[in-house]
Design a protein around this motif. Sequence first.
Motif, PDB file in Angstrom:
ATOM      1  N   TYR A 159      -9.133   2.358  -5.608  1.00  0.00           N
ATOM      2  CA  TYR A 159      -9.594   2.797  -4.295  1.00  0.00           C
ATOM      3  C   TYR A 159     -10.448   4.058  -4.410  1.00  0.00           C
ATOM      4  O   TYR A 159     -11.471   4.184  -3.728  1.00  0.00           O
TER       5      TYR A 159
ATOM      6  N   ARG B 200      -4.854  -3.941  -6.423  1.00  0.00           N
ATOM      7  CA  ARG B 200      -5.656  -2.730  -6.539  1.00  0.00           C
ATOM      8  C   ARG B 200      -4.734  -1.519  -6.697  1.00  0.00           C
ATOM      9  O   ARG B 200      -3.670  -1.459  -6.078  1.00  0.00           O
ATOM     10  N   THR B 201      -5.139  -0.573  -7.488  1.00  0.00           N
ATOM     11  CA  THR B 201      -4.381   0.657  -7.686  1.00  0.00           C
ATOM     12  C   THR B 201      -5.032   1.806  -6.919  1.00  0.00           C
ATOM     13  O   THR B 201      -6.122   1.666  -6.363  1.00  0.00           O
ATOM     14  N   ALA B 202      -4.365   2.956  -6.960  1.00  0.00           N
ATOM     15  CA  ALA B 202      -4.935   4.153  -6.343  1.00  0.00           C
ATOM     16  C   ALA B 202      -6.283   4.486  -6.978  1.00  0.00           C
ATOM     17  O   ALA B 202      -7.234   4.874  -6.288  1.00  0.00           O
TER      18      ALA B 202
ATOM     19  N   CYS C 248      -6.051   8.265  -1.676  1.00  0.00           N
ATOM     20  CA  CYS C 248      -7.184   8.072  -2.579  1.00  0.00           C
ATOM     21  C   CYS C 248      -8.335   7.375  -1.877  1.00  0.00           C
ATOM     22  O   CYS C 248      -9.498   7.737  -2.062  1.00  0.00           O
ATOM     23  N   TYR C 249      -8.025   6.373  -1.078  1.00  0.00           N
ATOM     24  CA  TYR C 249      -9.076   5.683  -0.325  1.00  0.00           C
ATOM     25  C   TYR C 249      -9.807   6.648   0.594  1.00  0.00           C
ATOM     26  O   TYR C 249     -11.029   6.615   0.718  1.00  0.00           O
TER      27      TYR C 249
ATOM     28  N   MET D  10      -2.257   5.501  -2.542  1.00  0.00           N
ATOM     29  CA  MET D  10      -3.430   4.632  -2.371  1.00  0.00           C
ATOM     30  C   MET D  10      -4.213   5.022  -1.127  1.00  0.00           C
ATOM     31  O   MET D  10      -5.449   5.097  -1.150  1.00  0.00           O
TER      32      MET D  10
ATOM     33  N   VAL E 202       0.856  -1.186   0.000  1.00  0.00           N
ATOM     34  CA  VAL E 202       0.000   0.000   0.000  1.00  0.00           C
ATOM     35  C   VAL E 202       0.889   1.233   0.000  1.00  0.00           C
ATOM     36  O   VAL E 202       1.783   1.367   0.844  1.00  0.00           O
ATOM     37  N   THR E 203       0.668   2.126  -0.937  1.00  0.00           N
ATOM     38  CA  THR E 203       1.461   3.351  -1.042  1.00  0.00           C
ATOM     39  C   THR E 203       0.718   4.520  -0.393  1.00  0.00           C
ATOM     40  O   THR E 203      -0.505   4.457  -0.184  1.00  0.00           O
TER      41      THR E 203
ATOM     42  N   ASP F 103      -1.299  -3.000  -5.017  1.00  0.00           N
ATOM     43  CA  ASP F 103      -1.043  -3.578  -3.710  1.00  0.00           C
ATOM     44  C   ASP F 103      -1.159  -5.102  -3.821  1.00  0.00           C
ATOM     45  O   ASP F 103      -1.309  -5.638  -4.914  1.00  0.00           O
TER      46      ASP F 103
ATOM     47  N   TYR G 184      -8.469  -3.199 -14.600  1.00  0.00           N
ATOM     48  CA  TYR G 184      -7.686  -3.702 -13.485  1.00  0.00           C
ATOM     49  C   TYR G 184      -8.019  -5.180 -13.264  1.00  0.00           C
ATOM     50  O   TYR G 184      -8.465  -5.852 -14.170  1.00  0.00           O
TER      51      TYR G 184
ATOM     52  N   THR H  74       1.136   6.272 -10.114  1.00  0.00           N
ATOM     53  CA  THR H  74      -0.265   5.831 -10.090  1.00  0.00           C
ATOM     54  C   THR H  74      -0.426   4.364 -10.459  1.00  0.00           C
ATOM     55  O   THR H  74      -1.481   3.777 -10.211  1.00  0.00           O
TER      56      THR H  74
END
Length: 222
Positions: A139, A134-136, A108-109, A105, A101-102, A130, A163, A126
């Motif tokens: 989320y 899942r990408t940013a 964005c969540y 991310m 998880v960045t 994870d 995705y 971007t």
Amino acid sequence: MTPNRVLHRVLAAWLIGLAALPSVQAQPASNPSIHAQLLVAARQGDLAAVERALTSGASPNARNPLGKTALLMAAERGREDLARRLISAGADVNLASVEEVTPLMAACYGGHVGLVRLLLAAGAHTEPLDRMHRTAAVYAAGQGHGEVLAALLEHGVAIDAAYAHGLTALMWAAGEGHAEAVHLLLARGARLDLRDDRGLTAAQIARDAGHAPLADELSVAR
């Protein structure tokens, strides 16, 4: 599996902290107590304590046993002020946790658009996935954060990118019943005819998830 069920599983795993995960490089070895102080200060949202720790030599990229940096903790809490200070101190905006998880991310969540823009301007990527793939953008769409989606699109994220399981941002937003995000994506040109790996369109996903009014809207949209 519908997007809403997938997202709920992802977020549940994320939020419980996955305490059983193996350790990663937790902190630089030079002065562990200072690095720990930075992480505690970031977790508590204490900007003054973060400043003291950095001034005392704490590494802005110190990580806890779950691989979380102070910047990731700031992003989880929507603390743009903390993030700005950490970035100015040299924090790596792309350093991810054990779960990959960045900070982007997390921002964005949470729907923290100002923080999202700050991270993007500082070089946040971007594309990363994870551990649940899942990408940013996923989320942001799954949580219905239209302004965040707009920021990502303006930064160059492909609106119809597929995705995991062939799901697009429109499908995620539709499956969660987020009309505002759906409207934004449609206004930006998201395609309605794309299908996931089960052969379902965004309209069908919305209907299966119990969002009949949104499904009807998508069915007649052009």
